[in-house]
Design an enzyme around this catalytic site. Sequence first.
Site, PDB file in Angstrom:
ATOM      1  N   HIS A 172       1.186  -1.089  -0.396  1.00  0.00           N
ATOM      2  CA  HIS A 172       0.232   0.095  -0.110  1.00  0.00           C
ATOM      3  C   HIS A 172       1.169   1.872   0.300  1.00  0.00           C
ATOM      4  O   HIS A 172       2.550   0.961  -0.099  1.00  0.00           O
ATOM      5  CB  HIS A 172      -1.159  -0.429   1.323  1.00  0.00           C
ATOM      6  N   HIS A 206       1.117   5.422   1.463  1.00  0.00           N
ATOM      7  CA  HIS A 206       1.192   6.296   2.421  1.00  0.00           C
ATOM      8  C   HIS A 206       1.110   8.119   1.308  1.00  0.00           C
ATOM      9  O   HIS A 206       2.014   7.376   1.339  1.00  0.00           O
ATOM     10  CB  HIS A 206       1.570   6.060   4.005  1.00  0.00           C
ATOM     11  N   TYR A 235       4.363   8.691  11.736  1.00  0.00           N
ATOM     12  CA  TYR A 235       3.773   7.589  11.308  1.00  0.00           C
ATOM     13  C   TYR A 235       4.072   7.131  10.187  1.00  0.00           C
ATOM     14  O   TYR A 235       4.508   6.067  10.252  1.00  0.00           O
ATOM     15  CB  TYR A 235       1.997   7.650  11.914  1.00  0.00           C
ATOM     16  N   GLN A 249       6.464   3.979  10.014  1.00  0.00           N
ATOM     17  CA  GLN A 249       5.654   2.793  10.111  1.00  0.00           C
ATOM     18  C   GLN A 249       6.251   1.218   9.382  1.00  0.00           C
ATOM     19  O   GLN A 249       5.973   0.465   9.512  1.00  0.00           O
ATOM     20  CB  GLN A 249       4.604   2.863   9.031  1.00  0.00           C
TER      21      GLN A 249
END
Length: 151
Positions: free
Chosen positions: A59, A61, A123, A127
């Site tokens: 994914h 971000h 974050y 991550q």
Amino acid sequence: MCIQYLTQGWICKYHIVFTPKYRRKIEFNQYKRDIVDIIKRLCKYKGVEIIEGHIMPDHIHLLLSIPLKYSVSSFMGYLKGKSSLMIFDMHANLKYKYGNRKFWAEGYYVSTVGLNEGTIRKYIKDQEAHDIAIDKLTTKEYTKPFGNKKK
């Protein structure tokens, strides 16, 4: 959350997460550099600032500042649609795996960024390291619970 600054303009920042179709990790990792370049180019065309971004194995971000003239949904439609076409143009072999020329899964996650921008930036940066650390902690060997039992 859009914040008015100096009564002349607005700052609209969003944390956005989206995934490739079927969360295909292998193909996604092979084309990571091209995907980064495409996303940067498409954001630049629309005047969208990438404040922070990170590609995970399955994914993406992004922390984006999107101008008020674009809604988040219209920008994401543009970003995912155009990037899919560009990815398939650069890597023709992918059209046999994806068939319908849709590289990204339907939908995305979005949240507005207010006063907690620093927390979200941290974050996004940390991550992947956190996920790797968690994976290392969970290296327990599992045995077959129903196999080879003697009576």
